[in-house]
Structure formats: structure tokens, C-alpha cells
Design an enzyme around this catalytic site. Structure first.
Site, PDB file in Angstrom:
ATOM      1  N   LEU A  20     -12.887  69.819  21.750  1.00 59.33           N
ATOM      2  CA  LEU A  20     -12.205  70.395  22.909  1.00 59.33           C
ATOM      3  C   LEU A  20     -12.596  69.694  24.201  1.00 59.33           C
ATOM      4  O   LEU A  20     -11.824  69.652  25.154  1.00 59.33           O
ATOM      5  CB  LEU A  20     -12.539  71.890  23.024  1.00 59.33           C
ATOM      6  CG  LEU A  20     -12.081  72.782  21.864  1.00 59.33           C
ATOM      7  CD1 LEU A  20     -12.622  74.198  22.053  1.00 59.33           C
ATOM      8  CD2 LEU A  20     -10.558  72.799  21.789  1.00 59.33           C
ATOM      9  N   GLY A  21     -13.811  69.166  24.235  1.00 61.85           N
ATOM     10  CA  GLY A  21     -14.271  68.499  25.446  1.00 61.85           C
ATOM     11  C   GLY A  21     -15.636  67.873  25.232  1.00 61.85           C
ATOM     12  O   GLY A  21     -16.308  68.109  24.222  1.00 61.85           O
ATOM     13  N   ILE A  22     -16.032  67.052  26.190  1.00 61.09           N
ATOM     14  CA  ILE A  22     -17.331  66.377  26.135  1.00 61.09           C
ATOM     15  C   ILE A  22     -18.056  66.638  27.447  1.00 61.09           C
ATOM     16  O   ILE A  22     -17.502  66.417  28.530  1.00 61.09           O
ATOM     17  CB  ILE A  22     -17.169  64.859  25.915  1.00 61.09           C
ATOM     18  CG1 ILE A  22     -16.463  64.598  24.573  1.00 61.09           C
ATOM     19  CG2 ILE A  22     -18.536  64.171  25.925  1.00 61.09           C
ATOM     20  CD1 ILE A  22     -16.182  63.134  24.309  1.00 61.09           C
ATOM     21  N   GLY A  23     -19.302  67.141  27.355  1.00 60.92           N
ATOM     22  CA  GLY A  23     -20.083  67.439  28.547  1.00 60.92           C
ATOM     23  C   GLY A  23     -21.306  66.559  28.657  1.00 60.92           C
ATOM     24  O   GLY A  23     -21.454  65.571  27.925  1.00 60.92           O
ATOM     25  N   SER A  24     -22.203  66.934  29.574  1.00 67.15           N
ATOM     26  CA  SER A  24     -23.400  66.132  29.831  1.00 67.15           C
ATOM     27  C   SER A  24     -24.325  66.083  28.623  1.00 67.15           C
ATOM     28  O   SER A  24     -24.973  65.074  28.361  1.00 67.15           O
ATOM     29  CB  SER A  24     -24.165  66.717  31.029  1.00 67.15           C
ATOM     30  OG  SER A  24     -23.344  66.763  32.170  1.00 67.15           O
ATOM     31  N   GLY A  26     -23.399  67.019  25.315  1.00 72.51           N
ATOM     32  CA  GLY A  26     -22.763  66.838  24.015  1.00 72.51           C
ATOM     33  C   GLY A  26     -21.323  67.314  24.013  1.00 72.51           C
ATOM     34  O   GLY A  26     -20.686  67.397  25.056  1.00 72.51           O
ATOM     35  N   LYS A  43     -20.518  74.745  21.120  1.00 73.17           N
ATOM     36  CA  LYS A  43     -21.058  73.764  22.061  1.00 73.17           C
ATOM     37  C   LYS A  43     -22.249  73.095  21.394  1.00 73.17           C
ATOM     38  O   LYS A  43     -23.208  73.761  20.983  1.00 73.17           O
ATOM     39  CB  LYS A  43     -21.479  74.457  23.358  1.00 73.17           C
ATOM     40  CG  LYS A  43     -21.924  73.510  24.450  1.00 73.17           C
ATOM     41  CD  LYS A  43     -22.123  74.259  25.760  1.00 73.17           C
ATOM     42  CE  LYS A  43     -20.807  74.754  26.308  1.00 73.17           C
ATOM     43  NZ  LYS A  43     -20.933  75.304  27.676  1.00 73.17           N
ATOM     44  N   ASP A 137     -22.947  77.935  40.616  1.00 71.11           N
ATOM     45  CA  ASP A 137     -21.958  76.856  40.512  1.00 71.11           C
ATOM     46  C   ASP A 137     -20.588  77.432  40.148  1.00 71.11           C
ATOM     47  O   ASP A 137     -19.862  76.863  39.342  1.00 71.11           O
ATOM     48  CB  ASP A 137     -22.409  75.827  39.474  1.00 71.11           C
ATOM     49  CG  ASP A 137     -21.617  74.519  39.572  1.00 71.11           C
ATOM     50  OD1 ASP A 137     -21.076  74.240  40.664  1.00 71.11           O
ATOM     51  OD2 ASP A 137     -21.525  73.794  38.575  1.00 71.11           O
TER      52      ASP A 137
END
Length: 505
Positions: A20-24, A26, A43, A137
Site C-alpha cells: 500500500l505504501g513505503i515509509g521511513s 519499511g 506495517k 504531527d
């Protein structure tokens, strides 16, 4: 941690789907929970990346806090699975994207729709504040929408692994939503920061643009610090009254969550289930849904063990299945913790004896919840809760820091400045005296008094911790010590010795 499938595969209980997505840290993948057939988002946090960013302990702590949250407008965390290489965080899946994309697509919203979103956001933020967690945030990118266009606050707690004073260095997002005191590095206790961000979000919902925006970062900061923005003429009188009260530069004069709840603009059409804060988690777990219990028992789980696990907030295959089924039932029948659920909850809680409540709160603190008094204060709003973590003082901040540094010197603690009123420290009982390394004026100078040792000197007898000074609403200052790594008992010994050295607190 429990959660591995019966075949030994840590994710054996799930069918993994697309990314679904890529973050800082993983990736985030969609998956199907095999026992219930419900979709989840997993996640995947890479341990190596987390360690390289020195975030490991904080990620673990924040996950423990988030696991206890049960709120209709906060993404639910169902399960955490630990492996040597990764941490798998199994969370509620929502498929309608970010509120940010919704605003970009539709432009400014009608007041009724904007108010509905805002009521849900404030409810979720208030719940976290009541549990002593601040987001810091908040922005439309962190607000997800489910299939019924209900808001889900995402990464609450996980986004709060940033060190105080390091917002601009560690945040990959835009500072457009950040409060003046955050970008200025000033003292702040926390809740006021989220109120400012909610004000920016409300402005974006009603206007389709941001109140503070500039391609030139110094100019943007100047606007934020000065509270320089314009209110469009199309806003209603009540909206024109609420937004400026949220975007007050002085955090001590900013409107509180409770005052927002009481504002005339906010109360219009407020759903029954949002009219009062939901029960604390310690109380929520006392009310079990019989239909969901039977569904899980029919999967082959023992009834008594299931009930005991739910009351103790244990994580295992049975409890994960229970909460997935329960959440889906609430979504498809009575809505998100609808009025009917609340009424049954209230009648159930009325039968709880006073002696039960403290034990429940204690149980939750043992499972990783931040310690705070007042778990049983069901009808109290966030503004009524006193943020009483750490040590409080009415002394001047510089005087407090001076005494802190003197105490650190007496205890042979090495320190390094990472913010205006924030430092990271290292202490080992075996270290020789470092008095010669400390500044004679006991104040923050250009250099820090920390000794950079190589890995050979690090041992299990070393404690790393951070010290942060905050300002509270009642004109006091609050000193907080937070362990980063090292033995817990050794850290407690240090705290005890540290307290005896302080002269102004």
C-alpha cells in the site's frame, strides 16, 4: 510476542497482498486475516533502519501505548509480531485514502461536512490527550477515511517518536501545520500543539487552502510565528470566531479541547456517540459482546481462556479475531461505537465496584500504558486532567537547567544538547569522574559535555536517557526524564539519586 501462525511463519495467520505504501522504516501491505476473512494493513518496521535512526526503544514504547487505544476515530492496532529482522504491526485497514486527497479533489467543503470531519478529529485527539499521548504531527495526510467517509487518525503515537527539539530535522512532512512554539524550539507541554494543528486543518477543510503557506521556508516560519493569515469572507460568523481562537500564537492563551467542544460551531449536529468522551480502555474491556464471543468460540477457542485474555488485554489469536469481528460488527450495524453501544456500556460500568477500577488501571500500566492518575474519571474532559508527568517547578527555566547540569555533574552523567531545553544523557556507575568536562557556568554552551566512547566501552551497565523541560498551562515548568536504553532498575536508581541532587524542584 504472540501472533505467529501455527506453521511457525510469523505472518501465518494472514494472507499477504499488495504493498500500500513505503515509509521511513519499511512497507505497509494489505492482508487478509484468515480466521475472520477481514482485511488489515500490516506495517513492516525494519529493525535495522529503526536502530540506525536510534528509534528502537521509542517505537516499542509508542506501540505499547497505541495497542491500548480503543476509539472509533483512531486507527485500531490489533497485533504486534516481533521477529529478529522486523516488527509487524497489524492495524485496521481503511481504503478511502487520505483526507488530504479528499480536500484536493473537492476543494473547500460545506460547513456541515467540514464540521462532521472536525468533530471526529477532535474526539480522537481528545481521547489521546486523556491518555497522556500527544500527536505533534497532525495533518490531513495522517487522517484517513474509511468506506463511509469517517475519519481515522493514523500513526497516533508512532509519529510521536520524534525527539523534542528535533521536529524539523526528523519530520519528513511539511511544517505548515506546526505550531509556532514547535518551529521556534520553545518549551511546550503538548496538548496546545495539537490544538494549533487542528485549527490549521479546520481552516483547510473550510477554505480549501492553508492559512500559512509560502515556498520560502523563512517566510513561512515568519508567518507562523506571527500568526499572519487571512480569513475568507465566505466563512460563517461562528467559524470566523473559532479558527482565530485555535490559531493563537501564545500556547497559554490558545483555546483548549474542552472549550472547542463547548463552542457553538462545534456543537451543531453533534452525534450522540461523540457528545461525551468514550470510556477509558480499562473500563471498555469490561464490556464484552456476547455475539462476538460466540463467533470466536465457534472457531475452536476456549471460552474461559478467551474471556480472561480479553480482560487482561492479552494479545493472541483469539483476541485478535475477537476485536476484528467486533469492530466490523460495530461498523456495519450500530455505527462507530454508536449510541446503543454507549448506553449498554454505561449500564454495565454502573455496576462496577469502586474497588475494581484502580486494579484495572494498574493492569494497564503494567502492559505499557503511560502512568497517569485518573483512569476512572469517566466524565472528565481533557482540560480537566492535569499533565503531571515528571517534576514541576516555578523556577526560571535557566535556573532549572543550571541545577540539572549541576546534578548531572555530581552523578558523573555525560550529556549532549539536542534542543533548547532538551538533552540526551549517558550514565554508568563505573565511569570515572568527568567534572573537568563540564562547563563551569553550568549552562548550554556551543559544545556539549558528553564523552564519545567507542562501542567497546558500552555495556549492560550503562543507561541512556533524555531530559526535556516543558512549560505547563499554570505557569509552571515540568522536567521529564525518559529512559532510552539500559537496565530499568539502574535507571530508577539514577532517578532517585538525581532527585536528591536537585535544589529548585
Amino acid at each position: 510476542m504472540e501472533g505467529a501462525g501455527r506453521d511457525g511463519n510469523p505472518l501465518g495467520g494472514y494472507r499477504i497482498g499488495k504493498t500500500l505504501g513505503i515509509g521511513s522504516f519499511g512497507k505497509v501491505k494489505i492482508a487478509e486475516h484468515i480466521l475472520t476473512g477481514h482485511k488489515v494493513a500490516i506495517k513492516i518496521l525494519n529493525r535495522r533502519k529503526i536502530k540506525s535512526m536510534e528509534m528502537e526503544e521509542k517505537v516499542k514504547r509508542e506501540i505499547k501505548i497505541l495497542r491500548l487505544f480503543m476509539h472509533p476515530h483512531i486507527i485500531r492496532l490489533y497485533e504486534v509480531i516481533d521477529t529478529p529482522a522486523d516488527i509487524y504491526v497489524v492495524m485496521e485497514y481503511v481504503k478511502s485514502g487520505e483526507l488530504f486527497d479528499y480536500i484536493v479533489e473537492k476543494g473547500r467543503l460545506q460547513e456541515e461536512e467540514a464540521r462532521r470531519f472536525f468533530q471526529q478529529i477532535i474526539s480522537g485527539v481528545e481521547y489521546c490527550h486523556r491518555n497522556m499521548v500527544v500527536h505533534r504531527d497532525l495533518k490531513p495526510e495522517n487522517l484517513l477515511l474509511d468506506s463511509k467517509c469517517n475519519v481515522k487518525i493514523a500513526d497516533f503515537g508512532l509519529s510521536n517518536v520524534m525527539r523534542d527539539g528535533h521536529f524539523l530535522k526528523t519530520s519528513c512532512g511539511s511544517p505548515n501545520y506546526a505550531a509556532p512554539e514547535v518551529i521556534s524550539g520553545k518549551l511546550y507541554a503538548g496538548p496546545e500543539v495539537d490544538v494549533w494543528s487542528c485549527g490549521v486543518i479546520l481552516y483547510a477543510l473550510l477554505c480549501g487552502t492553508l492559512p500559512f503557506d509560502d515556498e520560502n521556508i523563512p517566510n513561512l516560519f515568519k508567518k507562523i510565528k506571527g500568526g499572519i493569515y487571512t480569513l475568507p469572507s465566505h466563512l460563517s460568523p461562528l467559524a470566523r470566531d473559532l479558527i482565530p481562537r485555535m490559531l493563537v500564537v501564545d500556547p497559554m492563551k490558545r483555546i483548549t479541547i474542552r472549550e472547542i467542544r463547548e463552542h457553538q460551531w462545534f456543537t451543531v449536529g453533534l452525534p450522540r456517540y461523540l457528545a461525551v468522551p468514550p470510556p477509558d480502555t480499562a473500563q471498555q474491556v469490561k464490556k464484552l459482546d456476547d455475539e462476538t464471543l460466540n463467533d470466536v468460540i465457534n472457531m475452536g477457542f476456549d471460552k474461559n481462556q478467551l474471556i480472561e485474555s480479553l480482560h487482561k488485554r492479552l494479545q493472541n489469536e483469539a483476541t485478535v479475531a475477537y476485536y476484528l469481528l467486533l469492530d466490523n460488527r460495530l461498523r456495519t450495524t450500530s455505527g462507530y461505537l454508536g449510541a446503543e453501544f454507549h448506553e449498554s456500556m454505561e449500564s454495565s460500568l454502573a455496576q462496577v465496584t469502586p474497588a475494581e477500577t484502580p486494579n484495572s488501571a494498574t493492569d494497564h500500566r503494567q502492559h505499557g500504558h503511560m502512568e497517569s492518575p485518573g483512569f476512572g474519571l469517566r466524565h472528565h474532559f481533557a482540560a480537566d486532567r492535569k499533565w503531571a508527568l515528571g517534576l514541576q517547578s516555578r523556577a526560571h527555566p535557566r535556573e532549572i537547567i543550571t541545577e540539572v547540569l549541576k546534578a548531572l555533574q555530581e552523578l558523573n552523567v555525560c550529556w549532549k544538547k539536542i534542543g533548547h531545553y532538551n538533552m540526551k544523557c549517558r550514565w554508568s556507575p563505573s565511569f570515572p569522574s568527568h567534572e573537568s568536562m563540564m562547563h563551569n557556568n553550568h549552562g548550554f554552551g556551543a559544545e556539549s559535555a558528553i564523552i564519545e566512547t567507542d562501542d567497546s566501552e558500552k555495556s549492560t551497565h550503562t543507561v541512556k536517557f533524555e531530559i526535556q523541560l516543558y512549560k505547563t498551562r499554570d505557569e509552571k515548568y515540568l522536567l521529564d526524564l525518559q529512559r532510552v536504553s539500559g537496565p530499568q532498575l539502574l535507571f530508577l536508581d539514577l532517578c532517585s539519586a538525581f532527585l536528591t541532587q536537585l535544589r529548585v524542584l
